[in-house]
Design an enzyme around this catalytic site. Structure first.
Site, PDB file in Angstrom:
ATOM      1  N   THR A 119       0.938  -1.143   0.132  1.00 47.64           N
ATOM      2  CA  THR A 119       0.153  -0.091   0.103  1.00 47.64           C
ATOM      3  C   THR A 119       0.715   1.361  -0.150  1.00 47.64           C
ATOM      4  O   THR A 119       2.039   1.254   0.341  1.00 47.64           O
ATOM      5  CB  THR A 119      -0.949  -0.041   1.388  1.00 47.64           C
ATOM      6  OG1 THR A 119      -1.374   1.407   1.381  1.00 47.64           O
ATOM      7  CG2 THR A 119      -0.057  -0.417   2.536  1.00 47.64           C
ATOM      8  N   TYR A 143      -1.415   0.076  10.490  1.00 49.66           N
ATOM      9  CA  TYR A 143      -1.696  -0.642   9.020  1.00 49.66           C
ATOM     10  C   TYR A 143      -0.492  -0.584   8.282  1.00 49.66           C
ATOM     11  O   TYR A 143      -0.054  -1.578   7.878  1.00 49.66           O
ATOM     12  CB  TYR A 143      -2.883   0.182   8.509  1.00 49.66           C
ATOM     13  CG  TYR A 143      -3.170  -0.323   7.224  1.00 49.66           C
ATOM     14  CD1 TYR A 143      -3.429  -1.650   6.959  1.00 49.66           C
ATOM     15  CD2 TYR A 143      -3.152   0.623   5.966  1.00 49.66           C
ATOM     16  CE1 TYR A 143      -3.638  -2.131   5.655  1.00 49.66           C
ATOM     17  CE2 TYR A 143      -3.252  -0.296   4.810  1.00 49.66           C
ATOM     18  CZ  TYR A 143      -3.296  -1.475   4.457  1.00 49.66           C
ATOM     19  OH  TYR A 143      -3.647  -1.857   3.266  1.00 49.66           O
ATOM     20  N   ARG A 223      -6.213  12.562  -4.099  1.00 46.56           N
ATOM     21  CA  ARG A 223      -5.845  11.253  -4.206  1.00 46.56           C
ATOM     22  C   ARG A 223      -5.684  10.707  -5.435  1.00 46.56           C
ATOM     23  O   ARG A 223      -6.057  11.130  -6.463  1.00 46.56           O
ATOM     24  CB  ARG A 223      -6.552  10.375  -3.231  1.00 46.56           C
ATOM     25  CG  ARG A 223      -6.832  10.736  -1.958  1.00 46.56           C
ATOM     26  CD  ARG A 223      -5.680   9.996  -1.053  1.00 46.56           C
ATOM     27  NE  ARG A 223      -5.717  10.399   0.276  1.00 46.56           N
ATOM     28  CZ  ARG A 223      -5.078  11.515   0.946  1.00 46.56           C
ATOM     29  NH1 ARG A 223      -4.772  12.542   0.284  1.00 46.56           N
ATOM     30  NH2 ARG A 223      -5.138  11.707   2.234  1.00 46.56           N
TER      31      ARG A 223
HETATM   32  N1  UDP Z   1     -12.896  11.722   2.495  1.00 47.91           N
HETATM   33  C1  UDP Z   1     -13.708  12.519   2.938  1.00 47.91           C
HETATM   34  N2  UDP Z   1     -14.897  11.996   3.373  1.00 47.91           N
HETATM   35  C2  UDP Z   1     -15.409  10.768   3.643  1.00 47.91           C
HETATM   36  C3  UDP Z   1     -14.258   9.938   3.261  1.00 47.91           C
HETATM   37  C4  UDP Z   1     -13.148  10.351   2.886  1.00 47.91           C
HETATM   38  O1  UDP Z   1     -13.432  13.651   2.578  1.00 47.91           O
HETATM   39  O2  UDP Z   1     -16.196  10.543   4.339  1.00 47.91           O
HETATM   40  C5  UDP Z   1     -11.620  11.885   1.931  1.00 47.91           C
HETATM   41  C6  UDP Z   1     -10.383  11.617   2.810  1.00 47.91           C
HETATM   42  O3  UDP Z   1      -9.982  12.472   3.698  1.00 47.91           O
HETATM   43  C7  UDP Z   1      -9.210  11.473   1.767  1.00 47.91           C
HETATM   44  C8  UDP Z   1     -10.012  10.876   0.602  1.00 47.91           C
HETATM   45  O4  UDP Z   1     -11.387  11.222   0.821  1.00 47.91           O
HETATM   46  O5  UDP Z   1      -8.806  12.708   1.465  1.00 47.91           O
HETATM   47  C9  UDP Z   1      -9.834   9.333   0.250  1.00 47.91           C
HETATM   48  O6  UDP Z   1     -10.178   8.835   1.335  1.00 47.91           O
HETATM   49  P1  UDP Z   1     -10.431   7.201   1.553  1.00 47.91           P
HETATM   50  O7  UDP Z   1     -10.903   6.937   2.988  1.00 47.91           O
HETATM   51  O8  UDP Z   1     -11.454   6.892   0.562  1.00 47.91           O
HETATM   52  O9  UDP Z   1      -8.985   6.608   1.349  1.00 47.91           O
HETATM   53  P2  UDP Z   1      -7.645   6.817   1.979  1.00 47.91           P
HETATM   54  O10 UDP Z   1      -6.974   7.955   1.064  1.00 47.91           O
HETATM   55  O11 UDP Z   1      -7.824   7.244   3.397  1.00 47.91           O
HETATM   56  O12 UDP Z   1      -6.834   5.458   1.796  1.00 47.91           O
END
Ligand code: UDP
Length: 325
Positions: A119, A143, A223
């Protein structure tokens, strides 16, 4: 008859898409999953299912006695970043000890090839973007630490026991099978795209945007969303390359997409408004995470087919509207 491939965690999100892709391409797949988070319905037709927990060393030994595996694709792991902070014991035990048990059974049976689900969380806070494989690895949650530790275990096992290994460092896995037969189904769901689609459907409260004051073009986090079927293809290519390459490869599109851009794309795909709420930053979220995947292109000849976030979200939406599990 061709030797089977063992897929641990093959009833989970990325594991099931990979199992389906490998099966469709003629591989004989045995899926080992404890079904704690996986779905029996996600196991593709043509694959064999074995209910096995990686904590059970005797069961693993028996599994490797039953089948003459050519290689292992290892997905089985807990993957909730937040939970790994509040309950690290669960993550070290399952992810790390589970993998050591798997390796013990593999080596005991003379199986020396493994493709591993790693990851971008192994990098931690980015020092530069796009992130390449040489970027320093300082994970900021248990993690990510478990996944990095496993990458290091592989390097030591390579030297000592001749293990052949490829660790695939995924950025944000997203989307669903093009025919909607399988897709993302987490309980609880914490990922942005499925939560946006559920909010659009009116199934859940408005989507919370975690922070609008980041140093990014629109203030929300950026992202790199990589389609799950592109990940599946990369695993197949990695299996084919285990003889000539050992090491770690990023899997990503190279394109950064902000939270607001994801929401806008989901609105365009669905033709519906997404109710949103501005919320504080989520702890541990870097502003920008996107990757250079040139090495995977070079070594595996891999190229993501889904490069448009709308197309990725379209597959997720088709799945979300007609979910089977
Ligand atoms: N995010 C958000 N609201 C949510 C879930 C995620 O704004 O309810 C944002 C989070 O802060 C990150 C992006 O979306 O910047 C992707 O988050 P996710 O949890 O899907 O994946 P991660 O990047 O944590 O692996």
């Amino acid at each position: 008859m061709a030797q089977p491939i063992l897929i641990t965690g093959g009833a989970g999100y990325i594991g099931s898409h990979t199992a389906r892709h490998l099966t469709a391409n003629g591989a004989k797949c045995v899926i080992a999953d404890n079904l704690v988070y996986g779905h029996r319905e996600a196991v593709p037709i043509g694959a064999v299912f074995e209910l096995v927990d990686l904590a059970d060393r005797a069961a693993l030994k028996a599994l490797f006695g039953k089948y003459n595996f050519a290689a292992v694709v290892h997905f089985a792991a807990f993957a909730y970043v937040g939970e790994s902070v509040t309950d690290p014991q669960k993550y070290y035990a399952n992810n790390l000890i589970g993998t050591l048990n798997l390796l013990e059974a593999m080596l005991g049976a003379g199986v020396k090839k493994i493709v591993f689900s790693s990851t971008c969380a192994t990098y931690g806070e980015p020092q530069y973007t796009p992130i390449d494989e040489a970027h320093p690895q300082h994970p900021i949650n248990p993690y990510g630490v478990t996944k990095l530790a496993i990458e290091r275990v592989f390097a030591d096992y390579e030297k000592a026991y001749g293990l052949r290994h490829i660790s695939l460092r995924y950025f944000n896995a997203a989307g669903a099978a093009a025919d909607s037969a399988i897709g993302e189904s987490h309980t609880p769901e914490t990922h942005l795209i499925p939560l946006v689609l559920k909010a659009i459907k009116g199934e859940t409260p408005p989507i919370k945007i975690f922070g609008t004051d980041y140093d990014t073009p629109d203030g929300t986090c950026v992202r790199d969303y990589i389609h799950v079927e592109d990940l599946a293809v990369a695993h197949q290519l990695a299996l084919e390359k285990l003889g000539s390459f050992c090491g770690c490869l990023n899997l990503a599109t190279g394109v950064g997409t902000s939270v607001r851009e994801v929401i806008a794309a989901a609105e365009a795909v669905t033709g519906k408004r997404c109710p949103v709420e501005i919320a504080p930053r989520r702890a541990g979220d870097p502003a920008k995470l996107y990757a250079a995947a040139d090495k995977a292109r070079e070594i595996l000849g891999w190229q993501p087919r889904y490069t448009e976030i709308k197309e990725t979200i379209r597959t997720a939406w088709n799945w979300e509207q007609n979910r089977k599990f």
